[in-house]
Write a protein that holds these residues in place. Structure first.
Motif, PDB file in Angstrom:
ATOM      1  N   PHE A   1       0.831  -1.190   0.000  1.00  0.00           N
ATOM      2  CA  PHE A   1       0.000   0.000   0.000  1.00  0.00           C
ATOM      3  C   PHE A   1       0.877   1.255   0.000  1.00  0.00           C
ATOM      4  O   PHE A   1       1.946   1.280   0.600  1.00  0.00           O
ATOM      5  N   SER A   2       0.383   2.294  -0.639  1.00  0.00           N
ATOM      6  CA  SER A   2       1.023   3.596  -0.539  1.00  0.00           C
ATOM      7  C   SER A   2       0.570   4.252   0.759  1.00  0.00           C
ATOM      8  O   SER A   2      -0.567   4.069   1.198  1.00  0.00           O
ATOM      9  N   LYS A   3       1.466   5.018   1.366  1.00  0.00           N
ATOM     10  CA  LYS A   3       1.127   5.666   2.634  1.00  0.00           C
ATOM     11  C   LYS A   3      -0.087   6.562   2.443  1.00  0.00           C
ATOM     12  O   LYS A   3      -0.161   7.349   1.507  1.00  0.00           O
ATOM     13  N   GLY A   4      -1.072   6.426   3.330  1.00  0.00           N
ATOM     14  CA  GLY A   4      -2.265   7.242   3.259  1.00  0.00           C
ATOM     15  C   GLY A   4      -3.406   6.617   2.498  1.00  0.00           C
ATOM     16  O   GLY A   4      -4.508   7.167   2.477  1.00  0.00           O
ATOM     17  N   ASP A   5      -3.182   5.472   1.853  1.00  0.00           N
ATOM     18  CA  ASP A   5      -4.274   4.796   1.153  1.00  0.00           C
ATOM     19  C   ASP A   5      -5.392   4.454   2.135  1.00  0.00           C
ATOM     20  O   ASP A   5      -5.150   4.130   3.297  1.00  0.00           O
ATOM     21  N   SER A   6      -6.627   4.508   1.645  1.00  0.00           N
ATOM     22  CA  SER A   6      -7.764   4.154   2.477  1.00  0.00           C
ATOM     23  C   SER A   6      -8.006   2.652   2.408  1.00  0.00           C
ATOM     24  O   SER A   6      -7.882   2.035   1.349  1.00  0.00           O
ATOM     25  N   VAL A   7      -8.334   2.063   3.548  1.00  0.00           N
ATOM     26  CA  VAL A   7      -8.524   0.615   3.640  1.00  0.00           C
ATOM     27  C   VAL A   7      -9.801   0.342   4.427  1.00  0.00           C
ATOM     28  O   VAL A   7     -10.036   0.952   5.479  1.00  0.00           O
ATOM     29  N   VAL A   8     -10.621  -0.587   3.933  1.00  0.00           N
ATOM     30  CA  VAL A   8     -11.775  -1.040   4.697  1.00  0.00           C
ATOM     31  C   VAL A   8     -11.484  -2.441   5.198  1.00  0.00           C
ATOM     32  O   VAL A   8     -11.048  -3.312   4.434  1.00  0.00           O
ATOM     33  N   VAL A   9     -11.665  -2.640   6.487  1.00  0.00           N
ATOM     34  CA  VAL A   9     -11.446  -3.950   7.102  1.00  0.00           C
ATOM     35  C   VAL A   9     -12.793  -4.490   7.546  1.00  0.00           C
ATOM     36  O   VAL A   9     -13.469  -3.879   8.380  1.00  0.00           O
ATOM     37  N   VAL A  10     -13.181  -5.610   6.992  1.00  0.00           N
ATOM     38  CA  VAL A  10     -14.468  -6.220   7.309  1.00  0.00           C
ATOM     39  C   VAL A  10     -14.239  -7.402   8.245  1.00  0.00           C
ATOM     40  O   VAL A  10     -13.544  -8.362   7.894  1.00  0.00           O
ATOM     41  N   GLY A  11     -14.807  -7.307   9.424  1.00  0.00           N
ATOM     42  CA  GLY A  11     -14.594  -8.330  10.445  1.00  0.00           C
ATOM     43  C   GLY A  11     -13.579  -7.828  11.451  1.00  0.00           C
ATOM     44  O   GLY A  11     -12.376  -7.822  11.168  1.00  0.00           O
ATOM     45  N   LEU A  12     -14.044  -7.381  12.617  1.00  0.00           N
ATOM     46  CA  LEU A  12     -13.164  -6.778  13.609  1.00  0.00           C
ATOM     47  C   LEU A  12     -12.916  -7.694  14.797  1.00  0.00           C
ATOM     48  O   LEU A  12     -12.852  -7.259  15.945  1.00  0.00           O
ATOM     49  N   GLY A  13     -12.779  -8.972  14.508  1.00  0.00           N
ATOM     50  CA  GLY A  13     -12.396  -9.915  15.550  1.00  0.00           C
ATOM     51  C   GLY A  13     -10.934  -9.734  15.912  1.00  0.00           C
ATOM     52  O   GLY A  13     -10.318  -8.721  15.596  1.00  0.00           O
ATOM     53  N   ARG A  14     -10.350 -10.736  16.548  1.00  0.00           N
ATOM     54  CA  ARG A  14      -8.965 -10.619  17.011  1.00  0.00           C
ATOM     55  C   ARG A  14      -8.013 -10.322  15.846  1.00  0.00           C
ATOM     56  O   ARG A  14      -7.144  -9.460  15.945  1.00  0.00           O
ATOM     57  N   PHE A  15      -8.203 -11.017  14.742  1.00  0.00           N
ATOM     58  CA  PHE A  15      -7.321 -10.816  13.591  1.00  0.00           C
ATOM     59  C   PHE A  15      -7.609  -9.494  12.885  1.00  0.00           C
ATOM     60  O   PHE A  15      -6.724  -8.654  12.717  1.00  0.00           O
ATOM     61  N   GLY A  16      -8.860  -9.293  12.479  1.00  0.00           N
ATOM     62  CA  GLY A  16      -9.202  -8.087  11.737  1.00  0.00           C
ATOM     63  C   GLY A  16      -8.949  -6.819  12.522  1.00  0.00           C
ATOM     64  O   GLY A  16      -8.439  -5.833  11.973  1.00  0.00           O
ATOM     65  N   GLY A  17      -9.279  -6.833  13.810  1.00  0.00           N
ATOM     66  CA  GLY A  17      -9.051  -5.662  14.629  1.00  0.00           C
ATOM     67  C   GLY A  17      -7.570  -5.328  14.759  1.00  0.00           C
ATOM     68  O   GLY A  17      -7.168  -4.164  14.683  1.00  0.00           O
ATOM     69  N   SER A  18      -6.756  -6.351  14.939  1.00  0.00           N
ATOM     70  CA  SER A  18      -5.313  -6.122  15.073  1.00  0.00           C
ATOM     71  C   SER A  18      -4.706  -5.597  13.776  1.00  0.00           C
ATOM     72  O   SER A  18      -3.841  -4.722  13.789  1.00  0.00           O
ATOM     73  N   VAL A  19      -5.160  -6.147  12.651  1.00  0.00           N
ATOM     74  CA  VAL A  19      -4.662  -5.675  11.357  1.00  0.00           C
ATOM     75  C   VAL A  19      -5.071  -4.219  11.144  1.00  0.00           C
ATOM     76  O   VAL A  19      -4.268  -3.387  10.700  1.00  0.00           O
ATOM     77  N   ALA A  20      -6.330  -3.898  11.454  1.00  0.00           N
ATOM     78  CA  ALA A  20      -6.812  -2.525  11.300  1.00  0.00           C
ATOM     79  C   ALA A  20      -5.985  -1.570  12.153  1.00  0.00           C
ATOM     80  O   ALA A  20      -5.603  -0.478  11.700  1.00  0.00           O
ATOM     81  N   GLN A  21      -5.683  -1.952  13.368  1.00  0.00           N
ATOM     82  CA  GLN A  21      -4.888  -1.109  14.260  1.00  0.00           C
ATOM     83  C   GLN A  21      -3.477  -0.918  13.705  1.00  0.00           C
ATOM     84  O   GLN A  21      -2.925   0.199  13.740  1.00  0.00           O
ATOM     85  N   SER A  22      -2.892  -1.969  13.177  1.00  0.00           N
ATOM     86  CA  SER A  22      -1.553  -1.872  12.597  1.00  0.00           C
ATOM     87  C   SER A  22      -1.544  -0.948  11.385  1.00  0.00           C
ATOM     88  O   SER A  22      -0.607  -0.172  11.188  1.00  0.00           O
ATOM     89  N   LEU A  23      -2.596  -1.027  10.578  1.00  0.00           N
ATOM     90  CA  LEU A  23      -2.681  -0.158   9.399  1.00  0.00           C
ATOM     91  C   LEU A  23      -2.803   1.305   9.806  1.00  0.00           C
ATOM     92  O   LEU A  23      -2.244   2.198   9.149  1.00  0.00           O
ATOM     93  N   MET A  24      -3.531   1.576  10.873  1.00  0.00           N
ATOM     94  CA  MET A  24      -3.636   2.947  11.371  1.00  0.00           C
ATOM     95  C   MET A  24      -2.255   3.466  11.770  1.00  0.00           C
ATOM     96  O   MET A  24      -1.886   4.599  11.454  1.00  0.00           O
ATOM     97  N   ARG A  25      -1.475   2.638  12.432  1.00  0.00           N
ATOM     98  CA  ARG A  25      -0.129   3.044  12.851  1.00  0.00           C
ATOM     99  C   ARG A  25       0.759   3.333  11.647  1.00  0.00           C
ATOM    100  O   ARG A  25       1.686   4.146  11.735  1.00  0.00           O
ATOM    101  N   LEU A  26       0.480   2.661  10.544  1.00  0.00           N
ATOM    102  CA  LEU A  26       1.273   2.853   9.326  1.00  0.00           C
ATOM    103  C   LEU A  26       0.806   4.060   8.520  1.00  0.00           C
ATOM    104  O   LEU A  26       1.341   4.336   7.445  1.00  0.00           O
ATOM    105  N   GLY A  27      -0.206   4.774   9.010  1.00  0.00           N
ATOM    106  CA  GLY A  27      -0.628   6.005   8.370  1.00  0.00           C
ATOM    107  C   GLY A  27      -1.790   5.895   7.416  1.00  0.00           C
ATOM    108  O   GLY A  27      -2.030   6.812   6.629  1.00  0.00           O
TER     109      GLY A  27
END
Length: 232
Positions: free
Chosen positions: A11-37
């Motif tokens: 991904f390019s920095k700042g790209d928008s991402v939709v994460v469907v499913g906020l369980g343990r895996f999806g939530g952690s991935v979403a949080q990591s993506l936020m940290r990456l900008g």
């Protein structure tokens, strides 16, 4: 596991991402993506994870992701990337892929639990399939055996790993050890205790205790990591 997954993105920095499913895996991935900008919209049918991640993500919404019309109303069609992290409901996972495909999302990543699941996901529109449990299991196995300290494998069997310098390389420059010729892998860099990381060159001399960053086919890296001393 989330770090392992996000390392595979291009991904390019700042790209928008939709994460469907906020369980343990999806939530952690979403949080990591936020940290990456990245801007992240999280969607889940269950209100509890939506509330849990509300303060962490750009947007969180309780919605039925299997309905393309609902996703369209939420503006999902405007997102550059989509990640389907639904793991407990195979039907919802696959129907969500179909809905995202209907919206024309150009980059759909899917968490799959089995090879069969992954094959079906790709046939109905997923562009990338990951197997986080299997990937993490292999990574831990390498760490337990002591062969590799860290390990990332890509879809085509190519890998990058951090390993303890094998005995076969000790006290020799890389051109003397003939690592590439003998093992079919490339030493990218060397990290020595209390010294800065250095990019490897043919003249780089490896010492006992060094850490090597290597790249190449997974099986060849495994063989190199477990190689014993012999004359270069």
């Amino acid at each position: 596991m989330a770090r392992l997954f996000t390392e595979q993105f291009s991904f390019s920095k700042g790209d928008s991402v939709v994460v469907v499913g906020l369980g343990r895996f999806g939530g952690s991935v979403a949080q990591s993506l936020m940290r990456l900008g990245h801007d992240v919209m999280g969607i889940d049918l269950d209100p509890e994870p939506v509330r849990h991640w509300a303060e962490e993500l750009t947007h969180t919404i309780q919605a039925n992701s299997t309905n393309a019309q609902v996703l369209r109303q939420l503006g999902v069609a405007d997102f550059a990337h989509a990640i389907v992290g639904i793991g407990s409901d195979l039907a919802a996972n696959l129907m969500t892929i179909m809905a995202l495909t209907e919206l024309g999302i150009k980059d759909i990543w899917v968490k799959a639990t089995t090879p069969e699941h992954g094959q079906i996901a790709q046939r109905i529109g997923a562009h990338h399939v990951v197997y986080p449990e299997a990937d993490m299991g292999e990574r831990v196995a390498h760490q337990i055996t002591g062969r590799m300290m860290d390990f990332i494998e890509f879809d085509d069997g190519f890998a990058i790993a951090k390993i303890h310098a094998p005995a076969a390389t000790h006290d020799h420059a890389l051109f003397e050890s003939k690592v590439r010729e003998k093992f079919g892998i490339t030493v990218v860099g060397v990290k020595r205790a209390n010294e800065d990381f250095q990019h490897a060159t043919p003249s780089t001399k490896v010492q006992p205790g060094d850490l090597l960053i290597v790249s190449g086919p997974t099986r060849k890296i495994e063989l190199f990591a477990s190689s014993k001393r012999h004359k270069p």
